[in-house]
Design a protein around this motif. Structure first.
Motif, short mmCIF file in Angstrom:
data_model
loop_
_atom_site.label_atom_id
_atom_site.label_comp_id
_atom_site.label_asym_id
_atom_site.label_seq_id
_atom_site.Cartn_x
_atom_site.Cartn_y
_atom_site.Cartn_z
N LEU A 46 20.64 3.12 -28.56
CA LEU A 46 19.93 3.99 -27.40
C LEU A 46 20.07 5.63 -27.55
O LEU A 46 19.43 6.25 -27.05
N GLY A 47 20.76 5.82 -28.45
CA GLY A 47 20.93 7.30 -28.91
C GLY A 47 22.00 7.79 -27.92
O GLY A 47 22.11 9.32 -27.79
N ASN A 108 10.47 0.47 -34.43
CA ASN A 108 9.40 -0.40 -34.92
C ASN A 108 9.26 0.14 -36.35
O ASN A 108 8.15 0.13 -36.99
N ASP A 109 10.42 -0.03 -36.88
CA ASP A 109 10.46 0.28 -38.63
C ASP A 109 9.80 1.53 -39.01
O ASP A 109 9.88 1.80 -40.20
N ARG A 110 9.98 2.67 -38.24
CA ARG A 110 9.55 3.89 -38.44
C ARG A 110 10.96 4.84 -38.19
O ARG A 110 11.47 4.56 -36.99
N ARG A 111 11.25 5.71 -39.05
CA ARG A 111 12.36 6.68 -38.82
C ARG A 111 12.08 7.46 -37.74
O ARG A 111 11.00 7.98 -37.47
N CYS A 112 13.18 7.73 -36.84
CA CYS A 112 12.97 8.96 -35.69
C CYS A 112 14.29 9.26 -35.53
O CYS A 112 15.33 9.16 -36.08
N SER A 113 14.20 10.55 -34.77
CA SER A 113 15.41 11.16 -34.25
C SER A 113 16.20 10.53 -33.12
O SER A 113 15.62 9.90 -32.25
N GLY A 114 17.46 11.01 -32.87
CA GLY A 114 18.31 10.78 -31.91
C GLY A 114 17.69 10.97 -30.51
O GLY A 114 17.74 10.30 -29.49
N GLU A 115 16.89 12.20 -30.51
CA GLU A 115 16.36 12.63 -29.39
C GLU A 115 15.04 11.73 -28.99
O GLU A 115 14.92 11.55 -27.68
N VAL A 116 14.49 11.17 -29.96
CA VAL A 116 13.39 10.08 -29.34
C VAL A 116 14.00 8.94 -28.88
O VAL A 116 13.51 8.24 -27.58
N LEU A 117 15.15 8.51 -29.41
CA LEU A 117 15.99 7.21 -28.86
C LEU A 117 16.35 7.58 -27.33
O LEU A 117 16.39 6.70 -26.51
N ARG A 118 16.91 8.79 -27.23
CA ARG A 118 17.37 9.02 -25.82
C ARG A 118 16.12 9.15 -25.00
O ARG A 118 16.40 8.81 -23.69
N SER A 119 15.01 9.66 -25.31
CA SER A 119 13.73 9.85 -24.29
C SER A 119 13.15 8.32 -24.17
O SER A 119 12.89 8.09 -22.97
N LEU A 120 13.44 7.47 -25.18
CA LEU A 120 13.12 6.06 -24.83
C LEU A 120 14.04 5.22 -23.84
O LEU A 120 13.84 4.64 -23.23
N SER A 121 15.36 5.45 -24.12
CA SER A 121 16.30 4.94 -23.25
C SER A 121 16.40 5.45 -21.91
O SER A 121 16.58 4.48 -20.99
#
Length: 549
Positions: A46-47, A108-121
Motif C-alpha cells: 500500500l506504499g 493493474n499491471d501499470r507502473r506507478c509511484s509510491g505516492e499513488v499507492l499511498r493515495s489509493l491506500s
C-alpha cells in the motif's frame, strides 16, 4: 474490500496466499509467530513507510500482491482516473522489493509511484492500533472526522465557496491597489505624453505617406529648372518657331519645285503635331512639379515630429496611434481607479460577511456535533468498563481558512477530576485501545468502503471487557470488512473467518505460515488462547461456549 493477499519471500514468509472475506476476519497465533509481518507486508504493497529490508534471506526479491474489490462509486476510482491508471471492478496492487533496496510498484499491471499507492491506500484501508499515527490518533484528522460524523458536508462546502469568493475579492482589491499605485507613480508622464500625442494625432501609414510627399517635392525642386528650359526650347522662341518658319518658307516655293518639297512639307506637318504633344506633356509635368515651398516645410516638420515621438516612446511610427490609445486607457484607469477600488472594497466587505456567516454556521454545527459525539462515545465506554472516563471533543479557534475557523481535538480524562489531554498522551495501552474502538464505532457509517484493520486493539483487556470489544468489532464488520490481529479468545470467537499464524521449521529455516481454521480447529485455537499449550476438555468446552455465545 481486500479479497486476496499474496506474499512471496518477505522476511520469514516463503509463500502465502490468503483469501479474505467480508465481515470480521481474525488472525491469532502465539507471540512472535509473524502476525505483524502480515501487516507490514500489506503496508508495503500500500506504499506505507516501513522497513527498508523486507527481502527474505537468500531470495533475490520480495513481492506482495493485494487484490481489492471496487464497487461502483468507490473513491479509489477517482484516484485511478487522476493518475491515468486503468480502473474496473478489481484493483490489483503489486510491489517488489529487490535485495539492493529498490522498490517497484504496479497498479493493474501499470507502473506507478509510491505516492499513488499511498493515495489509493487512503481510500482502501484504515489501520487502528496503539501506534496508529495515520488514523484516530492523528489530531490533524479529527476535524474531518467530526464533520463526517455531523454530516456537515453542505455547511463545509458553503464555507469553502465563501472562502473562495473572499480570496477572489481580496485579490481583486490588492490588484487594483497595486495597479493604482503604479499608475500614480507615472501620472505626470501619462498626462504629458497623452497631451503631446493628442496634439500630434498620428495616424497609421502617415509616416510613409509624408516621406513619399517630401521626397517628391525635394525631387521636383531639383529637376524643375531643367524642365522649364526644355519647355522654353520647344516653344515659339525655340523649336516650334523655327519649324514654323521653315514650313512657311518651303510652302512658299513648293509650287515651283515640281513636287520635290511635298514629302518634306508633310514630314514637317507631322513633326509639328508631335512637337505639340511633347509641349503638352512637358507642360503637364511642370504643373505636377509645381509646389509651394511652405508645403515642403510643413511636411518635413510633421514627419520629423512623428519620428521624434516614435523614438521617444521606443515604438514604430505606424504604432504610435495604438501606443497613444494604450496610454489613454491607463490614464482612464487612473482617473476611474478610485471608483473601481471603492466598488471592489464594498464587494470585499460583502464577501467577508458571507464567509463569516458561513464559518459561524459551521462552527455552531461543529459544536452541536461535538456534543453529540461526546455523548455517543461516552455511551460506548460504559460496556468497555470505562464508565468513569471522560471523552471530549475540544474545539479551538484557528486561523480562517476554507474549512472554517476551528480546530478539533479528541481528548480524554481516564478518571473524574484527572486532567484531560490528547488520546495518545493520556490513555494507557489498554485504555487507548478501548477509546479507539468506542470512537470508531461512533464514527463509522453504514458502509465506509474501507477495510478496517485493528492491530491488537484488545491488548490489556480481558473477560467481559474483551467480550464487549469483540461484539463491537463484529458490529463494525457487519456492513463491511474488518481484519483483527488479536490475542483475546473473546474477540477471536466473534470472528466470521479465522486464521492461525504459526511458525514452522523447514529445511533448517524458520518460516511463517497462515492456516485457515474450520470449526473444529477454531475450538482448539480458542482453547489454546484460553489455557495455553496444554489443551484440556475444560478449555475446549469454554471455547465452544465462547463460539456459541
Amino acid at each position: 474490500m481486500l479479497r486476496a493477499l499474496d506474499i512471496r519471500d518477505v522476511l520469514i514468509i516463503d509463500r502465502l496466499d490468503l483469501a479474505f472475506q467480508p465481515g470480521l476476519n481474525v488472525l491469532t497465533g502465539e507471540t512472535g509467530a509473524g502476525k505483524s509481518i502480515l501487516l507490514e507486508s500489506l503496508g508495503f504493497v500500500l506504499g506505507w513507510r516501513g522497513r527498508a529490508d523486507l527481502v527474505r534471506q537468500g531470495a533475490e526479491q520480495g513481492e506482495v500482491v493485494a487484490v481489492f474489490d471496487l464497487p461502483e462509486g468507490h473513491p479509489a476510482h477517482a484516484v485511478l482516473e487522476e493518475a491515468g491508471l486503468p480502473g474496473g471492478s478489481e484493483l490489483i496492487l503489486r510491489r517488489v522489493n529487490s535485495v539492493d533496496g529498490r522498490k517497484t510498484a504496479w497498479v493493474n499491471d501499470r507502473r506507478c509511484s509510491g505516492e499513488v499507492l499511498r493515495s489509493l491506500s487512503d481510500t482502501l484501508v484504515e489501520l487502528h492500533g496503539q501506534h496508529d499515527d495515520r488514523g484516530l490518533l492523528d489530531p490533524r484528522g479529527h476535524r474531518a472526522l467530526l464533520d463526517a460524523y455531523g454530516d456537515l458536508d453542505p455547511l463545509r462546502s458553503a464555507t469553502r465557496a465563501a472562502w473562495s469568493g473572499l480570496n477572489a475579492a481580496r485579490k481583486a482589491v490588492a490588484a487594483t491597489e497595486a495597479a493604482l499605485s503604479a499608475l500614480r507613480q507615472e501620472e505626470d508622464f501619462l498626462r504629458h505624453a497623452v497631451a503631446e500625442l493628442d496634439a500630434l494625432d498620428p495616424q497609421p501609414g502617415e509616416d510613409a505617406e509624408l516621406d513619399a510627399r517630401r521626397r517628391s517635392m525635394q525631387g521636383a525642386a531639383r529637376i524643375r529648372d531643367d524642365v522649364v528650359r526644355a519647355f522654353q526650347l520647344l516653344g515659339s522662341d525655340g523649336a516650334e518657331g523655327a519649324m514654323g518658319d521653315a514650313l512657311r518658307w518651303l510652302d512658299g516655293v513648293a509650287d515651283r519645285a515640281d513636287g520635290t518639297l511635298d514629302a518634306p512639307l508633310a514630314a514637317l506637318n507631322r513633326a509639328l503635331i508631335e512637337l505639340g504633344e511633347a509641349q503638352s506633356g512637358v507642360e503637364a509635368s511642370l504643373e505636377a512639379l509645381d509646389f509651394d515651398p511652405s508645403d515642403l516645410e510643413a511636411t518635413e516638420e510633421r514627419l520629423f515630429a512623428i519620428r521624434a515621438q516614435a523614438r521617444k516612446h521606443d515604438t514604430a511610427p505606424d504604432d504610435l496611434a495604438g501606443f497613444a490609445d494604450g496610454l489613454r486607457d491607463r490614464l482612464a484607469a487612473l482617473d476611474g481607479g478610485d471608483a473601481d477600488l471603492a466598488q471592489q472594497q464594498v464587494a470585499l466587505r460583502t464577501a467577508q460577511a458571507t464567509y463569516d456567516s458561513a464559518a459561524d454556521a459551521l462552527s455552531a454545527a461543529r459544536a452541536r456535533a461535538a456534543t453529540a459525539l461526546d455523548a455517543a462515545v461516552t455511551a460506548e465506554l460504559a460496556p468497555l468498563r470505562m464508565e468513569r472516563a471522560v471523552f471530549q471533543t475540544v474545539l479551538s479557534p484557528a486561523d480562517p481558512g476554507p474549512d472554517g475557523r476551528d480546530t478539533a481535538t479528541f481528548t480524554v480524562a481516564t478518571n473524574p477530576g484527572a486532567p484531560s489531554g490528547p488520546l495518545n498522551k493520556i490513555a494507557s495501552g489498554g485504555e487507548l485501545s478501548r477509546f479507539l474502538l468506542a470512537l470508531k464505532v461512533c464514527l463509522t457509517g453504514e458502509d465506509s468502503g474501507l477495510t478496517m484493520i485493528f492491530d491488537e486493539i484488545d491488548r490489556g483487556v480481558g473477560g467481559a471487557t474483551a467480550d464487549a470489544v469483540g461484539r463491537r468489532l463484529a458490529d463494525l464488520a457487519r456492513n463491511g470488512q474488518v481484519l483483527v490481529v488479536t490475542h483475546s479468545p473473546q474477540v477471536a470467537a466473534r470472528g466470521a473467518h479465522h486464521w492461525r499464524v504459526q511458525k514452522q521449521v523447514t529445511g533448517g529455516a524458520t518460516l511463517t505460515d497462515v492456516v485457515p481454521l474450520d470449526a473444529a480447529d477454531r475450538v482448539d485455537e480458542i482453547a489454546r488462547m484460553l489455557a495455553g499449550d496444554t489443551l484440556t476438555d475444560e478449555a475446549r468446552a469454554a471455547a465452544r461456549k465462547l463460539l456459541t455465545g
